[in-house]
Write an enzyme that holds these catalytic residues in place. Structure first.
Site, mmCIF file in Angstrom:
data_model
loop_
_atom_site.group_PDB
_atom_site.id
_atom_site.type_symbol
_atom_site.label_atom_id
_atom_site.label_comp_id
_atom_site.label_asym_id
_atom_site.label_seq_id
_atom_site.Cartn_x
_atom_site.Cartn_y
_atom_site.Cartn_z
ATOM 1 N N TRP A 102 1.350 5.059 -5.324
ATOM 2 C CA TRP A 102 0.269 5.842 -4.731
ATOM 3 C C TRP A 102 0.772 7.139 -4.148
ATOM 4 O O TRP A 102 0.122 8.182 -4.267
ATOM 5 C CB TRP A 102 -0.524 5.021 -3.717
ATOM 6 N N ASP A 172 -2.056 8.094 4.012
ATOM 7 C CA ASP A 172 -2.950 7.299 3.162
ATOM 8 C C ASP A 172 -2.832 5.842 3.624
ATOM 9 O O ASP A 172 -1.828 5.185 3.379
ATOM 10 C CB ASP A 172 -2.517 7.444 1.700
ATOM 11 N N LYS A 196 -10.241 -2.002 0.033
ATOM 12 C CA LYS A 196 -9.162 -2.961 0.256
ATOM 13 C C LYS A 196 -9.493 -3.820 1.492
ATOM 14 O O LYS A 196 -9.668 -5.017 1.386
ATOM 15 C CB LYS A 196 -7.825 -2.257 0.458
HETATM 16 C C1 LIG Z 1 -6.416 1.877 -3.968
HETATM 17 C C2 LIG Z 1 -5.571 2.972 -3.414
HETATM 18 C C3 LIG Z 1 -5.800 4.328 -3.702
HETATM 19 C C4 LIG Z 1 -6.874 4.787 -4.682
HETATM 20 O O1 LIG Z 1 -8.114 4.605 -4.191
HETATM 21 P P1 LIG Z 1 -9.413 5.110 -5.002
HETATM 22 O O2 LIG Z 1 -10.493 4.827 -4.022
HETATM 23 O O3 LIG Z 1 -9.481 4.286 -6.254
HETATM 24 O O4 LIG Z 1 -9.235 6.536 -5.291
HETATM 25 C C5 LIG Z 1 -5.010 5.266 -3.087
HETATM 26 N N1 LIG Z 1 -4.035 4.918 -2.238
HETATM 27 C C6 LIG Z 1 -3.766 3.627 -1.949
HETATM 28 C C7 LIG Z 1 -2.671 3.294 -0.997
HETATM 29 C C8 LIG Z 1 -4.533 2.620 -2.525
HETATM 30 O O5 LIG Z 1 -4.275 1.333 -2.236
#
Ligand SMILES: *Cc1c(COP(=O)(O)O)cnc(C)c1O
Length: 359
Positions: A102, A172, A196
């Site tokens: 990511w 993030d 998540k």
């Molecule tokens: C799932 C995830 C993303 C991507 O998320 P989207 O909503 O599909 O764009 C980005 N960063 C992390 C750490 C993730 O777990």
């Protein structure tokens, strides 16, 4: 009806109580005579839902008053591109730490809008650790430093918040927000897709400090301008209303669990017993540096990859779903977010022991 233990990495399992309440309120939300899906986002019913949802998030995360909380669309991936365009503040460079898939995506996307300084990378380890904090290189002309607090695919999680002095820290937190207590005031900006730990996909939380507002480049679409969205309570246009409602229900559920302090203790217990079972076995192995093992996503491989298919087939038959690892790394991955019960983790551990005994 029977529900499986769902170890999906995202979208992921939701608390049954939340789903039941949503079902209960589906046709008639609290005497309004309509479904939340059918309400005007400017009407009094939805405004009440939105306000309670935002206040619950502020309470759960103890978000200080000098931060704005936005609920946007486009997922965390949209933020990869929007962060530089919103907070570069006339600079041309931003610093990024690479700890897995990511952060790699965030770096790639940011590179379209600015020069990316790679401050540190765990790539040579195969993304099984976090680069030692005091080795990070951060140029003085970098606008901010970005990192990923939990790498959902590699199962690597920061155990503490890096100390980066004055530079705005951007994180993030898509896959570990709400899973542990942390100090929001250490950050310039936090973002997380909901799917998540917070609800269904379709809403992205952005928590941004006031001094990082008003810096947006003119070319950025208004709906992605942090300050414009902050001024209009994230309702510059029609928001993902039903997703906001479900996010609100998950936040209420999180409060009923005892808030983040209690949730964190449960998460520690769940993760510890799963890692212990893996480490004690001969068949299973987790490659991540024990100090940085994720409490949310637990990847593991079998000593004989030839057994993978049989493992997954029998797991599915036992009601343990969505255990294949990400296609880029293979093996298995058990995502054990807040809504995964301890009973679910116990069932997985028992299954793994039985599979090892019989294979
Ligand atoms: C799932 C995830 C993303 C991507 O998320 P989207 O909503 O599909 O764009 C980005 N960063 C992390 C750490 C993730 O777990």
């Amino acid at each position: 009806m029977s529900r499986v233990f769902n170890f999906s990495a995202g979208p992921s399992t939701l608390p049954v109580e939340v789903l039941e309440q949503a079902r209960q309120e589906m046709l008639d939300w609290q005497g309004s005579g309509m479904s939340v899906m059918e309400m005007s986002h400017r009407g009094k019913h939805f405004m009440a839902i939105a306000e309670a949802m935002k206040n619950d998030l502020i309470e759960l995360l103890a978000i200080p008053a000098n931060y704005q909380v936005l609920f946007l669309q486009g997922g965390a991936s949209a933020q990869f591109a929007l962060i530089p365009q919103n907070i570069l503040n006339g600079k041309t460079k931003a610093a990024y730490v690479n700890t897995g898939a990511w952060s790699t995506s965030a770096i790639k996307e940011a590179g379209k809008y600015c020069e990316v300084q790679l401050s540190a990378s765990a790539e040579t380890s195969g993304f099984t650790t976090v680069p030692t904090l005091n080795t990070w290189q951060i140029d003085s002309d970098a606008a901010y430093l970005h990192y990923t607090s939990n790498e959902t695919i590699h199962g690597v999680e920061f155990s503490e918040i890096p100390d980066v002095a004055d530079i705005p820290l951007v994180c993030d937190m898509s896959s570990n927000i709400l899973s542990r207590q942390f100090d929001v005031s250490r950050f310039g900006l936090i973002y997380a897709g909901a799917q998540k730990n917070m609800g269904p996909s379709g809403v992205t939380v952005v928590i941004v400090r006031d001094d990082l507002l008003g810096l947006t480049q003119d070319t950025v679409p208004s709906v992605f301008n942090y300050q414009l969205q902050a001024k209009s309570d994230s309702m510059l246009n029609t928001p993902a209303t039903y997703n906001w409602y479900l996010l609100g229900l998950v936040l209420q559920w999180s409060k009923r669990q005892g808030g983040l302090a209690a949730i964190e203790q449960t998460n520690i217990r769940k993760a510890q017993k799963l890692y212990q079972a893996i480490d004690a076995s001969v068949l299973y192995r987790n490659p991540v540096d024990p100090e940085y093992r994720s409490r949310m996503n637990v990847p593991f491989v079998l000593a004989d990859a030839g057994l993978d298919k049989e493992f997954l087939r029998l797991a599915d038959a036992a009601g343990l779903s969505s255990l294949p690892g990400h296609r880029s790394v293979g093996g298995m991955r058990a995502s054990i977010y807040n809504a995964m019960s301890e009973a679910g983790v116990d069932a997985l551990i028992d299954f793994m022991a039985e599979f090892e005994r019989t294979h």
